[in-house]
Design an enzyme around this catalytic site. Sequence first.
Site, PDB file in Angstrom:
ATOM      1  N   ARG A   7       0.747  -1.040   0.021  1.00  0.00           N
ATOM      2  CA  ARG A   7      -0.058  -0.090  -0.074  1.00  0.00           C
ATOM      3  C   ARG A   7       0.748   1.418   0.013  1.00  0.00           C
ATOM      4  NH1 ARG A   7      -3.889   0.122  -2.315  1.00  0.00           N
ATOM      5  NH2 ARG A   7      -2.973   1.765  -2.989  1.00  0.00           N
ATOM      6  N   LYS A  15       3.157  24.953  -4.122  1.00  0.00           N
ATOM      7  CA  LYS A  15       1.998  24.167  -3.659  1.00  0.00           C
ATOM      8  C   LYS A  15       1.967  22.807  -3.733  1.00  0.00           C
ATOM      9  CE  LYS A  15      -0.446  28.461  -5.199  1.00  0.00           C
ATOM     10  NZ  LYS A  15      -1.190  29.209  -6.115  1.00  0.00           N
ATOM     11  N   LYS A  61       7.252  40.198  -3.892  1.00  0.00           N
ATOM     12  CA  LYS A  61       5.762  40.395  -4.371  1.00  0.00           C
ATOM     13  C   LYS A  61       5.122  41.738  -3.858  1.00  0.00           C
ATOM     14  CE  LYS A  61       4.628  35.696  -4.301  1.00  0.00           C
ATOM     15  NZ  LYS A  61       3.488  34.432  -3.997  1.00  0.00           N
ATOM     16  N   GLU A  66       7.417  40.155  -8.995  1.00  0.00           N
ATOM     17  CA  GLU A  66       5.966  39.939  -9.493  1.00  0.00           C
ATOM     18  C   GLU A  66       5.456  41.303  -9.864  1.00  0.00           C
ATOM     19  OE1 GLU A  66       3.472  37.307  -7.058  1.00  0.00           O
ATOM     20  OE2 GLU A  66       2.064  38.681  -7.248  1.00  0.00           O
ATOM     21  N   ASP A  82       1.651  38.822 -13.339  1.00  0.00           N
ATOM     22  CA  ASP A  82       0.667  38.189 -12.567  1.00  0.00           C
ATOM     23  C   ASP A  82      -0.585  38.254 -12.886  1.00  0.00           C
ATOM     24  OD1 ASP A  82      -0.679  37.131 -10.261  1.00  0.00           O
ATOM     25  OD2 ASP A  82      -1.013  38.942  -9.127  1.00  0.00           O
TER      26      ASP A  82
END
Lengths: 277, 277, 277, 277, 277, 277
Positions: free
Chosen positions: C98, C133, C165, C195, C216
């Site tokens: 598994r 992410k 940013k 950005e 962006d």
Amino acid sequence: MLSNYKIDPIILNALDEDVSYVDITSDILISEDSKDTAEMMSKADGVVAGLSVAKRVFEIVDPTIEVEILKNDGDHVAYGDVLLRVKGSSRSLLKAERVALNLLQRMSGIATQAYLYANEVKDYKLRVVDTRKTTPGLRILEKYAVLKGGCFNHRFNLSDAVMIKDNHIKAVGSITDAVNKAKAMIPHTTKIEVEVESLLQLEEALKAKADIIMLDNMDNETMAKAVEMNKGQAILEASGNITLERLKAIGAIGIDVVSVGALTHSVKAFDISMNIK
Amino acid sequence: MLSNYKIDPIILNALDEDVSYVDITSDILISEDSKDTAEMMSKADGVVAGLSVAKRVFEIVDPTIEVEILKNDGDHVAYGDVLLRVKGSSRSLLKAERVALNLLQRMSGIATQAYLYANEVKDYKLRVVDTRKTTPGLRILEKYAVLKGGCFNHRFNLSDAVMIKDNHIKAVGSITDAVNKAKAMIPHTTKIEVEVESLLQLEEALKAKADIIMLDNMDNETMAKAVEMNKGQAILEASGNITLERLKAIGAIGIDVVSVGALTHSVKAFDISMNIK
Amino acid sequence: MLSNYKIDPIILNALDEDVSYVDITSDILISEDSKDTAEMMSKADGVVAGLSVAKRVFEIVDPTIEVEILKNDGDHVAYGDVLLRVKGSSRSLLKAERVALNLLQRMSGIATQAYLYANEVKDYKLRVVDTRKTTPGLRILEKYAVLKGGCFNHRFNLSDAVMIKDNHIKAVGSITDAVNKAKAMIPHTTKIEVEVESLLQLEEALKAKADIIMLDNMDNETMAKAVEMNKGQAILEASGNITLERLKAIGAIGIDVVSVGALTHSVKAFDISMNIK
Amino acid sequence: MLSNYKIDPIILNALDEDVSYVDITSDILISEDSKDTAEMMSKADGVVAGLSVAKRVFEIVDPTIEVEILKNDGDHVAYGDVLLRVKGSSRSLLKAERVALNLLQRMSGIATQAYLYANEVKDYKLRVVDTRKTTPGLRILEKYAVLKGGCFNHRFNLSDAVMIKDNHIKAVGSITDAVNKAKAMIPHTTKIEVEVESLLQLEEALKAKADIIMLDNMDNETMAKAVEMNKGQAILEASGNITLERLKAIGAIGIDVVSVGALTHSVKAFDISMNIK
Amino acid sequence: MLSNYKIDPIILNALDEDVSYVDITSDILISEDSKDTAEMMSKADGVVAGLSVAKRVFEIVDPTIEVEILKNDGDHVAYGDVLLRVKGSSRSLLKAERVALNLLQRMSGIATQAYLYANEVKDYKLRVVDTRKTTPGLRILEKYAVLKGGCFNHRFNLSDAVMIKDNHIKAVGSITDAVNKAKAMIPHTTKIEVEVESLLQLEEALKAKADIIMLDNMDNETMAKAVEMNKGQAILEASGNITLERLKAIGAIGIDVVSVGALTHSVKAFDISMNIK
Amino acid sequence: MLSNYKIDPIILNALDEDVSYVDITSDILISEDSKDTAEMMSKADGVVAGLSVAKRVFEIVDPTIEVEILKNDGDHVAYGDVLLRVKGSSRSLLKAERVALNLLQRMSGIATQAYLYANEVKDYKLRVVDTRKTTPGLRILEKYAVLKGGCFNHRFNLSDAVMIKDNHIKAVGSITDAVNKAKAMIPHTTKIEVEVESLLQLEEALKAKADIIMLDNMDNETMAKAVEMNKGQAILEASGNITLERLKAIGAIGIDVVSVGALTHSVKAFDISMNIK
């Protein structure tokens, strides 16, 4: 800058190493409710670094200890300056003392040494940077101390910048091919550095558009030619046998960066003592 | 002497620190099945220590690497001596290189420095010993290197010997009371050391039957009186401002032990390089 | 590329989570010396990644299991292809199954999805890259799978590239000041990405000589103007609402990089089953 | 329900992965004493889960951050809903942001998907349950999110319920023998589930008094017969190729449980952003 | 049954605790290449458990040690029986000896005690089971030893079976409500046990269809009535003040299970010694 | 005396073992904001130890729990005495209860047993000391409990005192050589103990100036001769088959120390219960 979740494991490891069972002296001879104030005092002139790390040692040993930091990391301190004041359980102060000092003295030793190098090149654009020759397990602390002494950091580890050396060039066939192969794979956020041993190699590395070129063990005359050839295209880094004495000359030549392993691999602990008031 | 279960966590920690993700240079430029032979070569004269630790770094990075150790820890080596030979995956050799060198160079630096101290006192019973001023996280490696350089170890940590200092004496009331209180509680396998700052205190510590008495920052003349008063009862340890230059004189006086923090807290990395054949 | 010392902790953690005590079914019903051969078979068409990770799961559960890897990470596989064959203790195979599948299916799911994106832009210089992410704890595996699917990696984490940013610009005052302040401090091996939300900001970022500029949430028309303004100076990265459908158009515009969180944050496990022969 | 001592290691691991050294952008560009308020806002409609986990990320990064949770795990949220508000050091907010979002978005993605399944069967006794096909290292978080979305959990791992499959039956000889052998050994607190592929096997499993019987890959007609044969004796679980579309029909047949790997192995991150006010 | 990835952390922890630095006796007095054969011999009559754990200690200390296991866990052994034979480095044997013995003696002590209980009830269906009163950190080893002595395990921990006690009943309002509330939430693979203090409570628990009912501190007469009321519906577990002497009577009454904390919380180490040949 | 950084890992390990996922009973049946007060009450007469450890368990499970310690470690307590009072979240109290009790009952069991031994020899200088036969992972807790019961500690582990046994003597050649070889290498802070099996060996060990001599399995008559021969030179430790019954006689003979493995390897948990008010 140094997050607790990065430094706590280092501190816990050091504390654990310094006690297998109990502090067989203080736990027996000093009563549990005895309290003291102690000061960490500089016993030399130099640059301090690691005060928040030392503070964190006391906090981990005993969250009820009050810690007052009296200097900033990067400050020039002189013999007799009080760096940090702690109040709380006498036993806890004594348990934390050695680990706090070991860290603070090593970090301040690095900052003080880095300052010597940084000061030497202060009239040039030349940066003195550290290397990966750091003490195993303490890299984040040592690179931080280098910064606080006025020098700069090189790449942190094998993952965050490409460094093409002799063996890589042999493996791929040429500097050009190595740079191109790397460029085709690495993140667009990653720079490529190439180590060259001759001006011929420098020429190839420049054509391959390496971001940084390390001039390995070159004499000043050759480096001067390298600066001329470079015309500001790549960042030029000198490495190998760089002593404090050579720095001004290298700065005058117009080199951008020198990397110095001794910033971290050969350090004299900065003399600091803790005195119970 | 150093068990893998003690050194593996140190090595894994160092390796983890040196790679966040991949070796972005070698993993891209060198093919997975490329193999090489490399040698670690001494680039200075001194005493080597940590060869089995360096070996273990290679084994952890890649169990298929063959490692041959060509010198023993404690051996005197000269510029050009080959210390260790490794064969196997080129990528693995390059991934292990820096961590293995960082450990080996630090440990050999300590052994080489320790040898200087040990050699100075070779005609006396005087032992030069280390302290707890070791690099956080590396104590077992550094104390081992001290031994290999010919010096000796002091207590390992706060748990394995009593060290009664100024603050403990104040807390309990007198040296006599402190020694007696400790004796009443500590294991029968544990020795008691008392730090004294005067001959008066020495007298009290002797009467209290301390096993070891540390003469703190005494000049040679006072130490000579201390030796006379001691009559071989306790082990006499000198500490504080002990330089290499003072050692012979202290040996001649008849002191048993000097403890020197600089053995571990201020070390020059021993110059060793790895060359791919 | 993925060293065992990086993936072993992930695997040990997963195994530990999957067993609190014993495998209460197999440890009772299957005899200790029963042996089997099993195969991991693809049940869909896609790109496989993580075979060496799956292999390592079996090795950790039981070093006596023989594992044969039949495809390479990055290979296109079809329904019915056998990816990996294992022989050994039946109990061990079932204990490892598994966790090995969970890792392999997730990594192959990412590689398969990445391939879709990569294939869409294969006629352009445009790179599709991942983001931060990723699944907490699995970043090295997921970024590796992205590469094997034909896409590319963005920075690994907060330490290895500057990303300026909105909030950073506000904190410092302007893009120019932010870039300059960063340049003055960061390693010379580190790139700076800014950005921007408008062409005006783009202009400022270009003047400040940012290495990479993230556009962006711009529409295609604006991005086309950005490409024109850029004249190849900085790497242009598009981000925000980038769908598979828009990729070709963005590629045609001449953008260098698009970053797509969905490469790792929204993944369909690739269907693979293990069959005992 | 989730104790900190269970989730802290997951969070520390994720934070450590996201920073090798420092946050090279914020630690340089944002002053140490800058403070901000930020909000996590839903950018989609769905079910939120993991708010206390996200809160804990901020607490670990910086215990002085104030965190206000504005929704409950399991709440239905809409685009624009504020889920969580944080106040404190700007640097700390930015360091915690990505890890907090990665966890919260994944958990809410699972809860949202689970809600779709749960809602489909709300008129039946039918439970939709998860499987062991969870992300390695995150099982406790993912199973918790399944619950918050309105579905249910299957066994947690290999230790807490018996699951007799094909290979176990072959190893022992028959379903009857396997069930009896298990019963004779397992804790009296442990249930036995048997996987059957035919009604004949179902009959045997019922006679053997299995607590739960998994109907593997059966069509609806066969499952209906199974329900009839079962007469409420065992819990009937359907598994294999269970899509959202089939759920109502399976509910109408009278099956007790369906297990759906996709609840956790194929999840779309729920869109949430953090905005600094 | 016990996977290495479950027991290795326990063993490494124990070894680490037993050496801070080196084995100061053997590492100094015994040469590195000295080899020996040693045997672990039973010095009492009883049931042995933990032989594979003891074997693993030697393997971890030194993978070159050859270990031969001469008995099976669960075997009855007599004074003088050789349980395990090890050959290899003398130093390694001595370093592993104490930790291996500490584990083996404790596990065999538990198995031996468990056998006494199991033997007492061998003519009844009555099972003697352990509890969560295990030594912190050693639960998997101790529950395994209980099995090998012929007794059985209760739930492993707080996650794998519901145990409704007094406080839970008060919190929810009634046994019925507590059972129903639990049933509505817990996995379908999880059993519910209810602790009752009277026959009235028993009646309610039976109606609520609890899987297991614990009769708390009841005398034999009351238990007999409980058995009668139960009519085989629930599993009946007796708990509280269960001594070896009462077991046969409880067995005769027809109780299914008795749980005995003393199986693990009060154990006499089984006498085993290691002799170097 | 026991620092949190030493005991926290033990507690976290125990808590982790006691919950795989959630407390499936209390997390479902008891509301999150329910609060309670509970008391740990002694259910026997004895000596308590481990109260600060039990307190720490509650703090780790839930820092908002208020813990009041009502007795001191080492206190004699009687049936019905309240040892510790906790107030806070009902769920947290129930989650911490078992681990806190398991630790407190084991430590108090050891202290109570140690008291029996200590009391027996209270009229003699004879010390009863523990051994390395402690529960793996709990040595610091068990040696602490021994102290609190009035007995004493032997060496903590293999690193902090030399213990020359049969095999070491054989390896080196003689007791004299073994002692001298050890003395030449070990820290000056470390004592040497020699195990002897005859008065002849005792004589040699005395001449070699061993600090401590262990009389292995000698009868009282032989021990009396040993005391006479010793004339107060070495510390005499009796070991092997030392029962409570023999202690007074051994004390009368004038032996200094007896070491008793049963102090820690064979312990009856001290009966303590937690009652929710």
